[in-house]
Design a protein around this motif. Structure first.
Motif, PDB file in Angstrom:
ATOM      1  N   LEU A  50       0.829  -1.015   0.082  1.00  0.00           N
ATOM      2  CA  LEU A  50      -0.281  -0.224  -0.035  1.00  0.00           C
ATOM      3  C   LEU A  50       0.808   1.004  -0.149  1.00  0.00           C
ATOM      4  O   LEU A  50       0.863   1.714  -0.889  1.00  0.00           O
ATOM      5  N   ILE A  51       1.937   1.213   0.808  1.00  0.00           N
ATOM      6  CA  ILE A  51       3.310   2.534   0.650  1.00  0.00           C
ATOM      7  C   ILE A  51       3.596   2.608  -0.280  1.00  0.00           C
ATOM      8  O   ILE A  51       3.615   3.782  -0.954  1.00  0.00           O
ATOM      9  N   GLY A  52       3.998   1.610  -0.955  1.00  0.00           N
ATOM     10  CA  GLY A  52       4.696   1.744  -1.982  1.00  0.00           C
ATOM     11  C   GLY A  52       4.045   1.900  -3.201  1.00  0.00           C
ATOM     12  O   GLY A  52       4.609   2.888  -4.136  1.00  0.00           O
ATOM     13  N   THR A  53       2.530   1.853  -3.528  1.00  0.00           N
ATOM     14  CA  THR A  53       1.995   1.709  -4.300  1.00  0.00           C
ATOM     15  C   THR A  53       1.275   3.428  -4.473  1.00  0.00           C
ATOM     16  O   THR A  53       1.647   4.141  -5.578  1.00  0.00           O
ATOM     17  N   LEU A  54       1.208   3.897  -3.205  1.00  0.00           N
ATOM     18  CA  LEU A  54       0.822   5.232  -2.855  1.00  0.00           C
ATOM     19  C   LEU A  54       2.538   5.910  -3.742  1.00  0.00           C
ATOM     20  O   LEU A  54       2.293   6.876  -4.230  1.00  0.00           O
ATOM     21  N   PHE A  55       3.436   5.585  -2.868  1.00  0.00           N
ATOM     22  CA  PHE A  55       5.059   6.755  -3.598  1.00  0.00           C
ATOM     23  C   PHE A  55       5.304   6.346  -5.032  1.00  0.00           C
ATOM     24  O   PHE A  55       5.142   7.393  -5.695  1.00  0.00           O
ATOM     25  N   TYR A  56       5.216   5.555  -5.767  1.00  0.00           N
ATOM     26  CA  TYR A  56       5.019   4.717  -6.489  1.00  0.00           C
ATOM     27  C   TYR A  56       3.392   5.118  -7.636  1.00  0.00           C
ATOM     28  O   TYR A  56       4.185   6.031  -8.750  1.00  0.00           O
ATOM     29  N   LEU A  57       3.064   5.311  -6.943  1.00  0.00           N
ATOM     30  CA  LEU A  57       1.851   6.548  -7.867  1.00  0.00           C
ATOM     31  C   LEU A  57       1.560   8.460  -7.798  1.00  0.00           C
ATOM     32  O   LEU A  57       1.505   8.639  -8.948  1.00  0.00           O
ATOM     33  N   TYR A  58       2.145   7.912  -6.458  1.00  0.00           N
ATOM     34  CA  TYR A  58       1.657   9.879  -6.533  1.00  0.00           C
ATOM     35  C   TYR A  58       3.271  10.439  -6.183  1.00  0.00           C
ATOM     36  O   TYR A  58       3.110  11.652  -5.871  1.00  0.00           O
ATOM     37  N   VAL A  99       2.516  13.757   2.066  1.00  0.00           N
ATOM     38  CA  VAL A  99       1.756  14.513   2.487  1.00  0.00           C
ATOM     39  C   VAL A  99       0.127  14.002   2.717  1.00  0.00           C
ATOM     40  O   VAL A  99      -0.712  14.221   3.782  1.00  0.00           O
ATOM     41  N   LEU A 100       0.054  11.724   1.502  1.00  0.00           N
ATOM     42  CA  LEU A 100      -1.326  11.445   2.111  1.00  0.00           C
ATOM     43  C   LEU A 100      -0.812  11.210   3.813  1.00  0.00           C
ATOM     44  O   LEU A 100      -1.962  10.356   4.293  1.00  0.00           O
ATOM     45  N   LEU A 101       0.190  10.413   3.359  1.00  0.00           N
ATOM     46  CA  LEU A 101       0.398   9.427   4.398  1.00  0.00           C
ATOM     47  C   LEU A 101       0.338  10.619   5.555  1.00  0.00           C
ATOM     48  O   LEU A 101      -0.215  10.236   6.844  1.00  0.00           O
ATOM     49  N   ASP A 102       1.094  11.641   6.058  1.00  0.00           N
ATOM     50  CA  ASP A 102       0.488  12.397   6.892  1.00  0.00           C
ATOM     51  C   ASP A 102      -0.370  12.878   7.686  1.00  0.00           C
ATOM     52  O   ASP A 102      -0.827  12.947   9.268  1.00  0.00           O
ATOM     53  N   GLU A 103      -1.178  12.988   6.544  1.00  0.00           N
ATOM     54  CA  GLU A 103      -2.811  13.349   6.746  1.00  0.00           C
ATOM     55  C   GLU A 103      -3.402  12.444   6.995  1.00  0.00           C
ATOM     56  O   GLU A 103      -4.308  12.559   8.178  1.00  0.00           O
ATOM     57  N   TYR A 104      -3.657  12.126   5.871  1.00  0.00           N
ATOM     58  CA  TYR A 104      -4.877  10.780   6.015  1.00  0.00           C
ATOM     59  C   TYR A 104      -4.154   8.809   6.593  1.00  0.00           C
ATOM     60  O   TYR A 104      -5.007   7.826   7.226  1.00  0.00           O
ATOM     61  N   GLU A 142      -3.081   7.721   9.900  1.00  0.00           N
ATOM     62  CA  GLU A 142      -3.997   7.067  10.934  1.00  0.00           C
ATOM     63  C   GLU A 142      -5.220   6.529  10.694  1.00  0.00           C
ATOM     64  O   GLU A 142      -5.805   5.376  10.528  1.00  0.00           O
ATOM     65  N   VAL A 143      -6.319   7.215  10.019  1.00  0.00           N
ATOM     66  CA  VAL A 143      -7.710   7.615   9.335  1.00  0.00           C
ATOM     67  C   VAL A 143      -7.419   5.834   8.511  1.00  0.00           C
ATOM     68  O   VAL A 143      -8.571   5.113   8.055  1.00  0.00           O
ATOM     69  N   SER A 144      -6.843   5.460   7.959  1.00  0.00           N
ATOM     70  CA  SER A 144      -6.587   4.562   6.658  1.00  0.00           C
ATOM     71  C   SER A 144      -6.194   3.373   6.991  1.00  0.00           C
ATOM     72  O   SER A 144      -6.607   2.530   6.729  1.00  0.00           O
ATOM     73  N   LEU A 145      -5.026   3.716   8.231  1.00  0.00           N
ATOM     74  CA  LEU A 145      -4.927   2.539   9.229  1.00  0.00           C
ATOM     75  C   LEU A 145      -6.186   1.697   9.478  1.00  0.00           C
ATOM     76  O   LEU A 145      -6.328   0.189   9.799  1.00  0.00           O
ATOM     77  N   LEU A 146      -6.943   2.040  10.270  1.00  0.00           N
ATOM     78  CA  LEU A 146      -8.086   2.262  10.891  1.00  0.00           C
ATOM     79  C   LEU A 146      -8.919   1.676  10.266  1.00  0.00           C
ATOM     80  O   LEU A 146      -9.314   0.063  10.439  1.00  0.00           O
ATOM     81  N   ALA A 147      -9.121   2.105   9.135  1.00  0.00           N
ATOM     82  CA  ALA A 147     -10.535   2.129   8.487  1.00  0.00           C
ATOM     83  C   ALA A 147      -9.475   0.588   7.552  1.00  0.00           C
ATOM     84  O   ALA A 147     -10.482  -0.403   7.256  1.00  0.00           O
ATOM     85  N   ALA A 148      -8.438   0.717   7.550  1.00  0.00           N
ATOM     86  CA  ALA A 148      -8.345  -0.798   6.338  1.00  0.00           C
ATOM     87  C   ALA A 148      -8.552  -2.086   7.507  1.00  0.00           C
ATOM     88  O   ALA A 148      -9.032  -3.076   6.582  1.00  0.00           O
ATOM     89  N   ALA A 149      -7.781  -1.719   8.733  1.00  0.00           N
ATOM     90  CA  ALA A 149      -7.821  -2.885   9.665  1.00  0.00           C
ATOM     91  C   ALA A 149      -9.096  -3.528   9.396  1.00  0.00           C
ATOM     92  O   ALA A 149      -9.633  -4.503  10.305  1.00  0.00           O
ATOM     93  N   ALA A 150     -10.239  -2.121   9.576  1.00  0.00           N
ATOM     94  CA  ALA A 150     -11.612  -2.617   9.544  1.00  0.00           C
ATOM     95  C   ALA A 150     -11.965  -3.206   8.995  1.00  0.00           C
ATOM     96  O   ALA A 150     -12.533  -4.634   9.136  1.00  0.00           O
ATOM     97  N   LEU A 151     -11.622  -3.063   8.066  1.00  0.00           N
ATOM     98  CA  LEU A 151     -12.161  -4.325   6.425  1.00  0.00           C
ATOM     99  C   LEU A 151     -11.243  -5.442   6.411  1.00  0.00           C
ATOM    100  O   LEU A 151     -12.038  -6.585   6.231  1.00  0.00           O
ATOM    101  N   VAL A 152     -10.348  -5.452   6.943  1.00  0.00           N
ATOM    102  CA  VAL A 152      -9.650  -6.833   7.616  1.00  0.00           C
ATOM    103  C   VAL A 152     -10.298  -7.631   8.512  1.00  0.00           C
ATOM    104  O   VAL A 152     -10.590  -9.102   7.648  1.00  0.00           O
ATOM    105  N   ALA A 153     -10.457  -6.819   9.063  1.00  0.00           N
ATOM    106  CA  ALA A 153     -10.835  -7.551  10.321  1.00  0.00           C
ATOM    107  C   ALA A 153     -12.839  -8.655   9.966  1.00  0.00           C
ATOM    108  O   ALA A 153     -12.590  -8.832   9.902  1.00  0.00           O
ATOM    109  N   VAL A 154     -13.270  -6.856   8.850  1.00  0.00           N
ATOM    110  CA  VAL A 154     -14.738  -7.418   8.578  1.00  0.00           C
ATOM    111  C   VAL A 154     -14.516  -8.546   7.442  1.00  0.00           C
ATOM    112  O   VAL A 154     -15.399 -10.210   7.751  1.00  0.00           O
TER     113      VAL A 154
END
Length: 188
Positions: A142-150, A156-161, A163-175
């Motif tokens: 996920l990190i590699g793809t973000l840097f490769y694409l953007y 900036v995206l990682l700094d801003e989002y 924690e929220v992204s990891l929590l959302a992704a962890a919730a999706l993985v848990a579901v």
């Protein structure tokens, strides 16, 4: 101190990233995540290669954490805790270990916690490796793809989002794990 250790590993470039990710699976206090981001920031075109190196090293180190937990963690646990607590903890890990390892492999919680506890509580090494591949793969790629694409804007995206992204992704993985587990039990 963390910055100094990261700088030491950074001197060795991709091999430093490999070493840090490998050691993170069983002993290192510093997650390779920060070094992967730093290297991807410097060279976004190689971000997927950095993700592959960190992922591979992390997976190769997981069995060592498992074995350390099995050989050293279990006797230590029995010395520190009453037997009834050890029994309860072992039962809980047997029941919820799949979710713990899968989510733990993806979240910022140190991965070594899950590899070592897997050995301590006689969790399946095969399941540990399977869930580590899924969780660690998601995290590093996920990190590699973000840097490769953007490129550098990914920071900036990682700094801003992040924690929220990891929590959302962890919730999706848990579901996803919950649904998969329910279906598996239904057809078993």
């Amino acid at each position: 101190m963390l910055d100094q250790i990261t700088e030491l590993f950074m001197q060795y470039g991709i091999w430093g990233l490999f070493g840090m990710a490998f050691l993170d699976s069983f002993i290192s206090p510093i997650p390779p995540f920060f070094m992967q981001i730093a290297m991807s920031l410097l060279d976004p075109g190689s971000a997927l290669r950095f993700a592959t190196v960190a992922f591979t090293a992390s997976i190769l180190g997981a069995p060592i954490g498992f074995l350390l937990g099995k050989w050293l963690g279990k006797p230590l646990l029995h010395k520190l805790l009453p037997e009834k607590w050890v029994v309860v903890a072992t039962e809980k890990f047997a029941k919820n270990g799949d979710a713990a390892v899968l989510i733990g492999a993806f979240t910022p919680i140190p991965f070594k916690v899950f590899t070592v506890l897997s050995g301590v509580f006689n969790y399946s090494l095969t399941k540990l490796m399977l869930f580590a591949i899924v969780g660690r793969g998601l995290k590093f790629f996920l990190i590699g793809t973000l840097f490769y694409l953007y490129g550098k804007h990914a920071k900036v995206l990682l700094d801003e989002y992040l924690e929220v992204s990891l929590l959302a992704a962890a919730a999706l993985v848990a579901v996803g794990w919950f649904i998969w587990n329910k279906r598996r039990k239904r057809y078993a």
